[in-house]
Enzyme design. Structure first.
Site, PDB file in Angstrom:
ATOM      1  N   CYS A  82      44.039  44.843  46.853  1.00  0.00           N
ATOM      2  CA  CYS A  82      43.172  44.574  48.002  1.00  0.00           C
ATOM      3  C   CYS A  82      43.468  43.220  48.641  1.00  0.00           C
ATOM      4  CB  CYS A  82      41.708  44.698  47.563  1.00  0.00           C
ATOM      5  SG  CYS A  82      40.531  44.685  48.931  1.00  0.00           S
TER       6      CYS A  82
ATOM      7  N   GLU B  58      42.700  51.757  44.815  1.00  0.00           N
ATOM      8  CA  GLU B  58      41.867  50.848  44.035  1.00  0.00           C
ATOM      9  C   GLU B  58      40.645  51.587  43.495  1.00  0.00           C
ATOM     10  OE1 GLU B  58      39.537  46.549  44.666  1.00  0.00           O
ATOM     11  OE2 GLU B  58      40.122  47.750  46.406  1.00  0.00           O
TER      12      GLU B  58
ATOM     13  N   LYS C   7      43.387  42.058  38.396  1.00  0.00           N
ATOM     14  CA  LYS C   7      43.269  41.344  39.665  1.00  0.00           C
ATOM     15  C   LYS C   7      42.917  39.885  39.432  1.00  0.00           C
ATOM     16  CE  LYS C   7      41.114  41.573  44.239  1.00  0.00           C
ATOM     17  NZ  LYS C   7      40.120  42.238  45.097  1.00  0.00           N
TER      18      LYS C   7
END
Length: 502
Positions: free
Chosen positions: A375, A252, A323
């Site tokens: 994540c 990430e 995301k």
């Protein structure tokens, strides 16, 4: 005190301890404490159990608050108490409502048929209200147990119900009530037998070679502008001798500079990957100057399809993932006009991200279809399953758990990711800044990992799978219907008993 201890001991049933039998005994303790008590007392037991469960289980959150929050110790501890107390409200409500609807006989099957649906409902609300925090669900304790064979059928939510059943069976045995324990054991053994003899996925005659690159950049340096190019050079240098794989993956925001400002760097990566007949997936931040929107992205450089002759990268190309499930405080700040001025905790770098769409196409890298999650998103099973496609080859997730130091948080994060792989029957690839990075085979139930807190690179060969799990097709719908029917049947049974009483 017993409720608090039982809740605290729950932490040892999760990774990295993996003492999964502790969880059913802790749950049995809660059933034991709630026998023949008032709804108010049951609620207090649920709350105290929750304080121990979440206080010990997510103590790693305090690491990030203490290290990077800029708050005095007393303020950071108070903030943790507020968070843990909020999460404890959900088991509190489950215990209170179960006693309100029941006759308080916790040994009865009718009570169990009320408690499990209400507990699952509270877990659903915990995972959705205020953007949700579905961490530490009971089902994750069974990730490495023999009962994990049920995950492709009933998912983690179903395994939470199984944990409650096991806890009730232990409680029943402690009260010398053998019939419920025998029934529960028989049902679970039958379910396991059916799951073992009718696997929903199998290996196919194809595998993927993937190189994981873990840069181990210190958290305090990751977004320091003077460290951007050294970080990018480090990842490039680590990768340069290791192009000979089907896929290269970086963590990430491995590229800390915003995407529009590193066009030349990405163009060179694109050419290098294509020249070596591979593709590279990396995390990067996309700040769109025109609209002022900021996305936490995954992008692909190099070959999109195996027969491509050149790379395909260009800024804002569609082979990217934005995301969706943003982390509160870390990636967006609720009531930001009030909170941001209070402390650095509420004004962290990159805490104003824009939410991507919930449903997005898989990434395509060197001919492989990659199901992505960034994540915290991997904890949301419905979000991950919503982006599952029949031709998805691997489940891929990136993270930066450097926020949480040498705590049990990163290990729990990998455990959650492995559960998603079990649910979908897909091989998992997970790469992070400083660990836990690794791969996981959901059929062999075997993982291979890079060392934590080291700059490390490793090449793994993962067999691909074929077939669709029941869970990948239907999710939790069948379980929710079954629980609703149990709840209704229990209410009807109790009402009939009340009418028959003189």
């Amino acid at each position: 005190m017993l409720a608090l201890i039982a809740g605290i001991l729950m932490v040892f049933s999760y990774s990295p301890f993996n003492l999964w039998p502790i969880a059913p005994f802790a749950i049995a303790t809660l059933f034991y404490l709630n026998r023949n008590v008032s709804a108010k007392t049951a609620a207090s037991h649920g709350f105290i159990f929750g304080l121990g469960w979440f206080g010990a289980g997510i103590s790693w959150v305090h690491v990030s608050i203490a290290e990077f929050g800029g708050l005095p110790l007393i303020a950071s501890l108070l903030l943790m108490l507020i968070l843990v107390s909020y999460l404890s409200l959900y088991p509190t409500l489950a215990c209170w409502l179960s006693h309100k609807f029941s006759n308080r006989n916790t040994l009865s099957i009718t009570y169990l048929a009320l408690f499990i649906p209400l507990f699952i409902l509270m877990e659903y609300l915990r995972g959705t209200l205020l953007t949700g925090f579905p961490w530490l669900s009971f089902g994750y304790t069974l990730t490495d147990s023999p009962l994990n064979n049920l995950a492709p059928w009933i998912g983690e939510t179903g395994l939470t119900a199984v944990s409650l059943l096991l806890g009730f069976a232990i409680y029943a045995l402690s009260q010398r009530s053998f019939k419920p324990a025998v029934v529960i054991a028989s049902v679970l053994l039958l379910a396991l037998g059916l799951a073992n003899f009718s696997p929903s996925v199998s290996y196919r005659d194809k595998s993927i070679d993937v190189v994981l690159v873990q840069g181990n950049i210190k958290q305090e340096l990751r977004f320091a502008p003077e460290n951007f190019w050294p970080t990018m050079a480090k990842y490039q240098d680590m990768t340069r001798p290791n192009w000979q794989a089907d896929l290269i993956v970086w963590p990430e925001a491995a590229i800390p500079e915003i995407e529009v400002l590193v066009d030349d760097y990405l163009g060179n990566l694109d050419k290098a990957a294509a020249f070596n007949n591979t593709a590279l997936i990396t995390g990067i931040i996309d700040y769109q100057l025109g609209t002022k929107t900021v996305y936490n992205n995954l992008i692909v450089v190099g070959k999109k399809h195996a027969d491509d002759q050149q790379g395909h990268y260009r800024y804002l190309h569609h082979n990217r993932y934005n995301k969706h499930q943003l982390l509160p405080i870390g990636e967006f700040v609720p009531f930001e006009e009030i909170l941001r001025p209070i402390a650095p905790l509420f004004d962290l770098d990159h805490s104003s991200f824009t939410r991507g769409e919930a449903k997005q196409a898989n990434l395509i890298a060197n001919g492989y279809h990659v199901l992505p999650a960034i994540c915290y998103e991997i904890a949301f099973s419905s979000l991950v399953r919503g982006n599952y496609q029949q031709n998805s080859d691997i489940l891929f997730t990136v993270s930066n758990d450097a926020w949480f130091g040498n705590s049990h948080g990163p290990h729990q994060h990998m455990q959650i990711a492995r559960m998603r792989a079990l649910e979908l029957g897909m091989p998992l690839v997970r790469v992070t800044n400083n660990g836990v990075s690794g791969v996981y085979d959901p059929i062999a139930k075997h993982g291979q990992y890079l060392p934590q807190f080291e700059a490390a690179l490793e090449r793994f060969t993962l067999p691909l799978t074929t077939g669709k799990t029941f869970y990948s097709q239907y999710g939790d719908r069948a379980l929710y219907i079954a629980l609703l029917l149990c709840f209704i049947a229990s209410l009807i049974t109790q009402r009939q008993k009340q009418k028959s009483m003189p």
